[in-house]
Motif scaffolding. Structure first.
Motif, PDB file in Angstrom:
ATOM      1  N   TYR B 111      11.468  -1.111  12.873  1.00 12.58           N
ATOM      2  CA  TYR B 111      11.151   0.309  12.716  1.00 12.58           C
ATOM      3  C   TYR B 111      12.232   1.029  11.940  1.00 12.58           C
ATOM      4  CZ  TYR B 111       6.932   0.378  15.473  1.00 12.58           C
ATOM      5  OH  TYR B 111       5.657   0.194  15.885  1.00 12.58           O
ATOM      6  N   THR B 114      12.186   0.970   8.181  1.00 12.00           N
ATOM      7  CA  THR B 114      11.284   1.831   7.414  1.00 12.00           C
ATOM      8  C   THR B 114      11.911   3.190   7.135  1.00 12.00           C
ATOM      9  OG1 THR B 114      10.284   2.692   9.425  1.00 12.00           O
ATOM     10  CG2 THR B 114       9.222   0.783   8.430  1.00 12.00           C
ATOM     11  N   ALA B 117      13.329   3.720   3.623  1.00 14.86           N
ATOM     12  CA  ALA B 117      12.210   3.783   2.690  1.00 14.86           C
ATOM     13  C   ALA B 117      11.498   5.127   2.805  1.00 14.86           C
ATOM     14  CB  ALA B 117      11.249   2.642   2.962  1.00 14.86           C
ATOM     15  N   LEU B 118      11.298   5.566   4.053  1.00 15.88           N
ATOM     16  CA  LEU B 118      10.637   6.862   4.242  1.00 15.88           C
ATOM     17  C   LEU B 118      11.463   7.999   3.656  1.00 15.88           C
ATOM     18  CD1 LEU B 118       9.124   6.604   7.814  1.00 15.88           C
ATOM     19  CD2 LEU B 118       7.902   6.855   5.653  1.00 15.88           C
ATOM     20  N   GLU B 139       6.031   3.648  -3.327  1.00 18.53           N
ATOM     21  CA  GLU B 139       6.943   3.169  -2.288  1.00 18.53           C
ATOM     22  C   GLU B 139       6.189   3.033  -0.965  1.00 18.53           C
ATOM     23  OE1 GLU B 139      10.598   2.725  -2.221  1.00 18.53           O
ATOM     24  OE2 GLU B 139      10.221   1.994  -0.203  1.00 18.53           O
ATOM     25  N   MET B 140       5.326   4.016  -0.672  1.00 18.12           N
ATOM     26  CA  MET B 140       4.570   3.952   0.584  1.00 18.12           C
ATOM     27  C   MET B 140       3.639   2.752   0.579  1.00 18.12           C
ATOM     28  SD  MET B 140       3.683   7.698   1.957  1.00 18.12           S
ATOM     29  CE  MET B 140       2.697   8.236   0.607  1.00 18.12           C
ATOM     30  N   MET B 143       5.578  -0.337   1.072  1.00 20.94           N
ATOM     31  CA  MET B 143       6.074  -0.449   2.438  1.00 20.94           C
ATOM     32  C   MET B 143       4.979  -0.989   3.346  1.00 20.94           C
ATOM     33  SD  MET B 143       8.179   2.669   3.890  1.00 20.94           S
ATOM     34  CE  MET B 143       6.956   3.467   4.884  1.00 20.94           C
ATOM     35  N   ILE B 144       3.783  -0.406   3.190  1.00 18.21           N
ATOM     36  CA  ILE B 144       2.664  -0.862   4.013  1.00 18.21           C
ATOM     37  C   ILE B 144       2.354  -2.315   3.695  1.00 18.21           C
ATOM     38  CG2 ILE B 144       0.194  -0.529   4.414  1.00 18.21           C
ATOM     39  CD1 ILE B 144       0.832   2.494   3.781  1.00 18.21           C
ATOM     40  N   GLU B 147       5.131  -4.693   5.310  1.00 18.88           N
ATOM     41  CA  GLU B 147       5.308  -4.652   6.760  1.00 18.88           C
ATOM     42  C   GLU B 147       4.518  -5.769   7.453  1.00 18.88           C
ATOM     43  OE1 GLU B 147       7.345  -3.001   8.706  1.00 18.88           O
ATOM     44  OE2 GLU B 147       8.164  -1.949   6.974  1.00 18.88           O
ATOM     45  N   GLU B 206      11.822  -5.004   0.156  1.00 22.39           N
ATOM     46  CA  GLU B 206      12.544  -4.042   0.989  1.00 22.39           C
ATOM     47  C   GLU B 206      13.648  -3.368   0.186  1.00 22.39           C
ATOM     48  OE1 GLU B 206      13.063  -1.952   4.117  1.00 22.39           O
ATOM     49  OE2 GLU B 206      12.013  -3.781   4.732  1.00 22.39           O
TER      50      GLU B 206
END
Lengths: 144, 339, 410, 215, 134
Positions: B111, B114, B117-118, B139-140, B143-144, B147, B206
Motif C-alpha cells: 500500500y 502506491t 505514485a499517487l 501513471e494511474m 499503477m493499476i 498492482e 514502479e
C-alpha cells in the motif's frame, strides 16, 4: 542566490531551434552520442525548459519563433546560461538580410556564450561549454 | 503501547535509515547511469553525479506555474519522498531487522508503495499542463496495471510460507528469515523463479523506467508528470526516485535473495554487520542492474495499452502459473506424492 | 478500464512548435478521444527564413552556399539540383569525373542521413541505446565526408559546373574502409532494428499509408517506396552518373516479402538503402574516369557565363528523403528571376494526416519521424511577417541584459 | 505499373492532337550526363488556362502523374504558373518531366483547382494563393498555409511589383551591433593598387540598379 | 534473447572500452580555469579533439601584404562577412559572420586567404579581437 560550483557540474540543457537549417541540431545531437558524450561533465539534454539550466539556441530568430523564444527563456528557472550555437544565430550568417527574421539571437535575449561555426564541430560545442564554465567561475570569484 | 525508550530508538533508527536511504538511493542512481553509459559505449557521468544534480536543483529557482494548484503542487514531492523513506523502515537492510518491522507487513508495504505514485499523479494533475495531465492519467493506468502481478507475487510467496507452517508469513522479517527457495520443493522453485521474473518486470514499472515510462516519456510528453517541476520540488522527486530504487531492489532482495554473509560464515559481530551491509548493497546493485539498467537500455518504450496488456495478460499469466506451481508444490508432498 | 481511460470526452491537444518529439518546429493540433487521435491538423512554416527571396538577390556562386544551408542534413542534394538547373540554362557541360564525385558525396550523405534517421527514430521510441549505436557508427561516415569536403555538415563541395574538390587516390582506402565497415554492420543493424520485439510492437501496422494514398498525395522517396510505390529518380530519371550505374528502387517486400506501408516498412527501406549506397559508392570509385573536376575553374568567368544565361530549367535529384526539385529561371541578370525549391518533405507532409488518424498519442513521435521530415527544407520559402506585435521593446531588452549580468553574478 | 511506355514525342503528339491550338508551345528538352550519356527529358508545354484541367486529365489517362510542385514567375503584367509533373515513374529510365505552364493576366488572376484530380496539389495551391495572390477556384481548403493569420492583406512575397515585399520589411541582420567606428589597420606603404572592375562599393553586394531593374 | 537482440550487444559493450574521445579531459576538473592555466603552462595534459583532415575549413587567415584589394572575395562571399576597407584597399573579415565555405580562398587571385585548422572559437563577445581578421 549564491551560485555554487555544483551548478557548473550539472548543466542541463534545453535546445531551442529558432529557425536553423538543422545542421547545428545534428551536431548538437552528435555531441550527446558516445564519441563526445558530455554526460561525463554532468551535461544532459532535457525535454522541458523547467528542468533546464542552459538554453542552447540555434538559428536566426524567425518572427514566428520570437515570442516562443522569449517564453522558453522566461520558463527556465534562475540561474540560467544562454548559449548560441552556429553562425546564423550569432550574426545571421548566410541569412544576413531577410524580411522575416527578427535578427541575431542576442537582439532578442541576452547571450552568454557564442559558438561560431557553420555548423560548429561537436568539439567546438564542448569548447563552448568550457567557455561558459570559465565565465561562470570568473563570476563566482566575483570578477566582472 | 510503545515505551518511550523504544520510541526514541525508532526515531533514531528512522533518522539513520533516512540518511542511509538517501545516500544509497542517489548512489544507486549514479551507478545506474554509469552502467547504462558504459553499455552505450560512453564514459558516462561520475558516480557522484546525482549528488551534484541534487545540490544544483536545490539552489535553482522553484517555479510554481500560474495555473497550478500551488499547495498540492508543492506538497506532492514532499509526501512522495517521505512515503518512500517510510517504506524503507519496514525493509530489512542487510542483517539489520527493520525498525518498524514489528508494526507492518508486506501488505502494508504494498500500500505504501502506491503513495509516491499517487503523489506524482496529484502533482501532475495540479501542474495544470496538458502534458502533465496525460502523464498523470498514464501513471494511474500503469499503477493499476502492475498492482495485479505484484499482488500475485506477494500472495504466492506468503501463502507458500504459510503452507510450510511459518508464523506471520506476510512480515518481511519472516520472509527474509525463511527464503522461499529453502521452503519450497523443485516445483516450487520453478514457480519462485517465475515470480522473480514477474517481480523483475514490476520493478521498472514502479520506478517508471523504460519500457514502462509512458508517464514521463520525454519524446511524447516532454517529461510528462514532471514537466512543470523545477528546483527544490524536482530535487525531491529525484530523491524519492533514488529512494524508491533502493526500496524496490530491497524488496526483491528481501523476498528472493535474503541470505546474509553472517548466516553463512561465522564472523565477529561488528565485521558481520559491515559485511552484511556490503553484501546487501551488492545484491541491490545486482538486482538493479538486471531489472532496471539493462532493461532500460535494451528496449523501446511501450504504449500505455501495451503496458496494460503486458502486465495483465503476460505477467499476470506468468504470475498465476507461478502461484499454481507453488500451490502444487505445497499440496503434493502433503498429499503424499514424492517428487 | 480506469479513471484516465474512462474519460472519453474529445479534447484538443496542441503539440509544437518546440517539443522534444519534433526535432524541428511544426505546430500540430490533434483532436483526441482518450488516447486516440480523431483528427489532425498541422501548420508548417515555423522556420521560414525566406531563402528563395534572398536567392533572387544574390549571384549563383553565393546561392550555392545558401542552398547548402537550406537544410543541414540534405546539404548536397539542394546544391546539386540547383546546379543541375543552372547548368542546363547556361548550357554548361559538367565533366564526367565531377558527375562521379557528385554521386559519391550524394550517396555518402544518404548513408549518414539514413543512419541519423534510424537513430532519431529509435530515440522517439525511447530506445536510446540504438540512438547511441547508430550515431556512433555514423561518425565514420562523417569523418570520410569531412575528409573529402572539409566540413562535417554543409559540405560546400558542389559548385555550378562541377565540384570544388577532387577525391585523391590517398582518400580511396579511407572510403573503402568505411564502406567495408558499413557492409559488415548492415546485417547486425537489420537484426537490431527489425528483430527486436519491442520495436516490432511499436512499429508494425502503425501509421499505415496505403499505396493509393501514397500516389494521390504525391509522396516521394522512402515514404512512398515503403508503401510499395516503385519510384526512385536514380532508376527512373538518371542524373549525374546514375545512368552508368545500375540502381533499382528498394521496396520493403524485398526484405519482408510483403508491403504494409507502415513505420516498420519505412525502417526496412531506409536500412536497406544504406547497403545499396555502399554498393553504389564502391562502383563509382572503381569506375571513376580521370579528368577535370569542373567545367570552369575560374569563378569570375563562371559568374559571367551565368549572367548571360537565359531560360528556365528544372534540377531534380533523389535526396535521402525523396525527390528534391529546384526550378530556376534566369533572365540575363546576375541573380535568377525565379527560384522555387521543392524539398522532399514538402511532398511528404500531407501523408501525416492519413497516417496519424486513429493512432495513439504514443505513436505521434515515431509516425511524425517516420517520414523523416525536414522542415527547414520545407519552410524555406514562405514568409512569416510580423505575426505578432514586437513584445520586446528596447528598454525591456536592456532590462533583460542587466538581469542577465545580475543573475550570473548573484 | 503496366501499360505501354510512351516516348516523349508521343506524349507531345497526344497533347497536340487532343488540344490543337490550345497548346501555345510544346518543346522537349534533353539532357545527358555521366559516361554513358543516358538522356532524360523534360517536356515543356504552354497552354491556355481553360485547358489546364483537361490536360491533367489527359496525363492521368497516360499514367497517374506525380505532381512535384507548382512553381511560378511574375512576368510583369501577368503571373505564369508552372505545374511540374513527372509521368511513367517506376519504369526504368523512362520517366519524363511534364511541365504545364499557364499564364494568368494580373487583372484576372484565377486558376481552377486541380486538387480533385490530384489530392496532393492542395499544398501547392494554398501556397500559390498566399504568395502570388492567385485565386484558386474550388479549392477545398483555402486557409493560409505558411503565412500567419494576421499577415497584411495584399502583400504577396513572390510578386515583383508594388505588392511584393516592401523595403521597410527587410531587415539587415549583418549590421546588428557591428562596430562601425573600427579604424582600418595601417598598411605598410606600398603601391596602393587599383580596384578591379570599378565597383564603387563592393562591400554592398546588393546592387541597387539590379534590384530596381528587376522590379 | 532472440526477441531482444540488443542485450548481447550491450553486455559485450559493457566489457569494452567506451568509444568516447576524452576532449578536453575525462571528467570535469575541479576548476576549469585553473585546469586551462595549467594546460597552458604545460603542467596538465589536454586530450586533443578528433584530428581534423588535411583540407579542413577552419578559421580564415589573411595575408594582407599581397592583397590588391580587388574585392572579388567580397563579391562571392555568401554571408556578407567580408568588408572592403576603402581607405587602405584591404579587407576585414568578421569571423562571427563567416560560414567557413572557403569560397573566398578559392577565389583570391593572389592566394592571400587561407583556411586554418582552428575551429575552437567559442567566445563571450562576438566582436572580440580574435574574431576579426584584418
Amino acid at each position: 542566490m549564491k551560485l555554487t560550483r555544483s551548478f557548473n557540474r550539472s548543466l542541463w540543457a534545453f535546445h531551442f531551434n529558432s529557425g536553423s537549417c538543422n545542421g547545428c541540431e545534428i551536431e548538437i545531437v552528435a555531441v550527446i552520442t558516445p564519441r563526445y558524450d558530455p554526460e561525463r561533465f554532468g551535461i544532459k539534454l532535457v525535454g522541458t525548459p523547467r528542468h533546464a539550466d542552459v538554453l542552447i539556441i540555434t538559428g536566426p530568430v524567425v518572427k514566428k519563433m520570437k515570442d516562443r523564444l522569449l517564453r522558453v527563456y522566461a520558463q527556465i528557472p534562475e540561474p540560467k546560461v544562454v548559449m548560441c550555437v552556429g553562425t546564423c544565430g550569432i550574426s545571421g550568417g548566410v541569412f544576413y538580410d531577410s524580411y522575416n527574421l527578427e535578427g541575431p539571437v542576442d537582439e532578442v535575449i541576452p547571450v552568454d556564450v557564442y559558438v561560431p561555426g557553420c555548423p560548429p564541430r561537436p568539439e567546438a560545442i564542448i569548447h563552448g561549454v568550457v567557455t561558459a564554465l570559465t565565465k561562470l567561475e570568473r563570476l563566482q570569484e566575483g570578477k566582472p | 503501547m510503545i515505551g518511550s525508550w523504544e520510541l526514541a530508538l525508532i526515531v533514531l533508527s528512522a533518522v539513520i535509515v533516512t540518511v542511509y536511504g538517501i545516500v544509497v538511493g542517489l548512489f544507486l542512481l549514479g551507478i545506474d547511469r554509469k552502467l547504462a553509459a558504459h553499455m552505450q559505449a560512453r564514459v558516462g557521468p561520475p558516480i557522484r553525479q546525482p549528488f551534484i544534480d541534487l545540490r544544483k536543483l536545490l539552489i535553482k529557482e522553484n517555479v510554481v506555474p500560474d495555473n497550478a494548484i500551488a499547495w498540492i503542487f508543492n506538497l506532492a514531492p514532499v509526501v512522495a519522498l517521505a512515503s518512500s523513506i517510510v517504506i524503507l523502515l519496514y525493509l530489512p537492510i542487510g542483517s539489520i531487522y527493520p525498525p518498524l518491522g514489528a508494526y507492518g507487513d508486506l501488505i502494508l508495504v504494498m500500500y505504501l508503495l502506491t503513495i509516491p505514485a499517487l503523489c506524482m499523479v496529484a502533482g501532475g494533475f495540479a501542474s495544470g499542463s496538458p502534458y502533465a495531465s496525460i502523464g498523470a492519467q498514464r501513471e494511474m493506468v500503469t499503477m493499476i496495471a502492475y498492482e495485479f502481478p505484484l499482488a500475485i507475487v506477494v500472495v504466492a510467496v506468503a501463502w507458500r510460507l504459510a503452507a510450510a507452517g511459518i508464523q506471520d508469513p506476510f512480515t518481511l522479517g519472516s520472509i527474509a528469515a525463511h527464503p522461499i527457495w529453502s521452503v519450497a520443493g523443485p516445483l516450487g522453485i520453478v514457480g519462485g523463479l517465475l515470480l522473480l521474473l514477474v517481480m523483475a518486470a514490476v520493478t521498472p514499472a514502479e520506478l517508471s523506467r523504460i519500457p514502462f515510462d509512458t508517464q514521463e516519456a520525454e519524446t511524447e510528453l516532454a517529461g510528462g508528470l514532471l514537466v512543470e517541476y523545477s528546483g527544490k520540488n524536482l530535487a525531491m522527486f529525484s530523491l524519492s526516485q533514488g529512494v524508491k530504487t533502493l526500496v524496490m531492489a530491497a524488496i526483491v532482495v528481501a523476498i528472493f535473495i535474503p541470505w546474509n554473509i553472517s548466516s553463512l560464515v561465522l564472523l565477529p559481530e561488528g565485521v558481520a554487520l559491515v559485511a552484511d551491509l556490503l553484501f546487501f548493497l551488492g545484491k541491490v546493485i545486482l538486482v538493479m542492474f538486471f531489472s532496471v539498467s539493462l532493461v532500460r537500455v535494451a528496449m523501446a518504450r511501450f504504449q500505455i495499452n501495451q503496458v496494460v496488456s503486458v502486465f495483465w495478460i503476460y505477467l499476470g499469466l506468468i504470475g498465476l502459473v507461478g502461484l499454481l506451481l507453488l500451490m502444487a508444490d505445497a499440496a503434493l508432498p502433503a498429499a503424499g506424492v514424492i517428487i | 478500464m480506469s479513471e484516465g481511460e474512462g474519460k472519453k470526452a474529445p479534447y484538443t491537444l496542441p503539440i509544437g512548435p518546440t517539443h522534444p518529439a519534433l526535432k524541428e518546429p511544426v505546430m500540430f493540433t490533434f483532436q483526441m478521444e482518450g488516447e486516440t487521435i480523431k483528427d489532425v491538423d498541422f501548420a508548417p512554416g515555423q522556420t521560414h527564413r525566406g531563402i528563395e527571396w534572398m536567392g533572387m538577390r544574390r549571384n549563383p556562386v553565393q546561392i550555392v552556399h545558401l542552398t547548402d544551408r537550406i537544410c543541414g542534413i540534405c546539404g548536397v542534394v539542394h546544391t546539386l539540383s540547383f546546379c543541375l538547373a543552372v547548368e542546363q540554362i547556361a548550357e554548361i557541360e559538367v565533366p564526367e569525373r565531377a558527375d562521379y564525385i557528385r554521386v559519391i558525396v550524394h550517396e555518402l550523405e544518404r548513408v549518414q542521413s539514413h543512419l541519423l534517421w534510424a537513430g532519431v527514430a529509435a530515440h522517439e521510441l525511447g530506445f536510446d541505446s540504438l540512438l547511441h549505436l547508430t550515431w556512433r557508427v555514423r561518425e565514420q561516415a562523417m569523418d570520410v565526408i569531412e575528409n573529402i569536403t572539409g566540413n562535417r555538415v554543409n559540405y560546400g563541395i558542389v559548385q555550378v559546373g562541377g565540384v570544388r574538390r577532387d577525391i585523391t587516390p590517398e582518400q580511396h582506402p579511407l572510403i573503402e574502409e568505411c564502406l567495408t565497415t558499413y557492409e559488415g554492420l548492415l546485417s547486425s543493424l537489420l537484426d537490431l532494428f527489425l528483430d527486436d520485439r519491442s520495436i516490432h510492437m511499436r512499429c508494425r501496422d502503425r501509421g499505415i499509408l496505403t499505396y493509393d494514398d501514397a500516389v494521390h498525395l504525391c509522396t516521394v522517396g522512402p515514404t512512398s517506396r515503403a508503401s510499395g510505390v516503385n519510384m526512385d529518380l536514380r532508376q527512373d530519371y538518371p542524373y549525374a552518373a546514375y545512368g552508368d550505374l545500375d540502381v533499382r528502387a528498394i521496396l520493403p517486400d524485398q526484405y519482408a516479402g510483403e508491403t504494409r506501408g507502415d513505420v516498420y516498412d519505412r525502417i526496412v527501406v531506409r536500412l536497406l538503402e544504406v547497403g545499396q549506397s555502399c554498393g553504389i559508392i564502391r562502383q563509382c570509385l572503381s569506375e571513376m574516369p580521370a579528368g577535370e573536376i569542373t567545367a570552369e575553374p575560374k569563378i569570375a568567368k563562371l559568374l559571367a557565363v551565368c549572367k548571360k544565361a537565359h531560360g528556365e530549367a528544372i534540377g531534380r535529384v533523389e535526396a535521402p528523403r525523396g525527390e528534391c526539385l529546384h526550378y530556376v529561371r534566369m533572365d540575363g541578370k546576375e541573380s535568377p528571376t525565379s527560384w522555387k525549391v521543392k524539398a522532399s518533405s514538402y511532398s511528404n507532409l500531407m501523408s501525416w494526416i492519413p497516417m496519424l488518424r486513429g493512432e495513439q498519442i504514443a505513436d505521434i513521435p515515431i509516425i511524425v519521424a517516420s517520414i523523416d521530415p525536414c522542415l527547414s527544407c520545407t519552410d524555406r520559402v514562405a514568409v512569416i511577417r510580423g505575426g505578432r506585435r514586437n513584445i520586446l521593446t528596447k528598454e525591456e531588452l536592456h532590462r533583460l541584459s542587466v538581469e542577465a549580468t545580475r543573475r550570473l553574478q548573484a | 505499373m503496366t501499360g505501354t511506355i510512351l516516348t516523349p514525342e508521343e506524349v507531345v503528339d497526344r497533347f497536340s492532337a487532343k488540344f490543337g491550338t490550345g497548346i501555345q508551345e510544346a518543346s522537349i528538352r534533353e539532357k545527358r550526363e555521366g559516361k554513358k550519356k543516358i538522356p532524360h527529358y523534360t517536356i515543356w508545354i504552354e497552354l491556355d488556362r481553360e485547358l489546364l484541367r483537361p490536360a491533367i486529365q489527359a496525363l492521368i489517362e497516360i499514367r497517374y502523374p506525380h505532381l512535384s510542385v507548382i512553381a511560378g514567375n511574375d512576368l510583369g503584367d501577368s503571373i505564369r504558373l508552372v505545374y511540374i509533373f513527372s509521368i511513367q515513374y517506376g519504369e526504368i529510365r523512362s520517366e519524363y518531366m511534364v511541365t504545364l505552364a499557364v499564364t494568368l493576366p494580373k487583372d484576372d488572376l484565377f486558376v481552377p483547382t486541380i486538387s480533385d484530380l490530384i489530392p496532393g496539389a492542395v499544398f501547392g495551391e494554398r501556397e500559390k494563393q498566399e504568395f502570388f495572390g492567385v485565386t484558386v477556384t474550388g479549392i477545398p481548403d483555402g486557409r493560409r498555409l505558411f503565412l500567419p493569420r494576421d499577415f497584411p492583406e495584399g502583400v504577396y512575397p513572390w510578386r515583383r511589383d508594388e505588392t511584393g515585399i516592401p523595403d521597410s520589411m527587410i531587415r539587415d541582420l549583418w549590421a546588428s551591433k557591428r562596430p562601425t567606428d573600427r579604424p582600418a589597420p595601417p598598411v605598410e606603404e606600398k603601391e596602393a593598387c587599383e580596384i578591379e572592375g570599378g565597383e564603387e562599393k563592393p562591400a554592398e553586394p546588393r546592387g541597387k540598379g539590379e534590384e530596381e531593374g528587376s522590379q | 534473447m532472440s526477441s531482444l537482440p540488443m542485450i548481447p550487444e550491450l553486455l559485450r559493450q559493457l566489457m569494452r572500452k567506451p568509444a568516447t574521445n576524452l576532449f578536453p579531459a575525462k571528467y570535469l576538473p575541479p576548476s576549469v580555469t585553473e585546469f586551462l592555466h595549467s594546460v597552458a603552462s604545460g603542467k596538465a595534459h589536454l586530450t586533443p579533439p578528433v584530428k581534423t583532415p588535411p583540407k579542413f575549413r577552419g578559421k580564415i587567415e589573411y595575408q594582407k601584404d599581397g592583397c590588391i584589394g580587388c574585392g572579388l572575395c567580397v563579391k562571392v562571399c555568401p554571408s556578407h562577412a567580408i568588408e572592403l576597407l576603402p581607405e587602405t584597399k584591404r579587407i576585414r573579415i568578421w569571423v562571427d559572420q563567416c560560414i567557413f565555405c572557403s569560397q573566398c580562398t578559392d577565389m583570391c587571385p593572389k592566394g592571400g586567404l587561407r583556411m586554418t585548422d582552428e575551429f575552437l572559437l567559442a567566445t563571450e563577445d562576438r566582436y572580440e579581437e580574435n574574431l576579426i581578421v584584418e
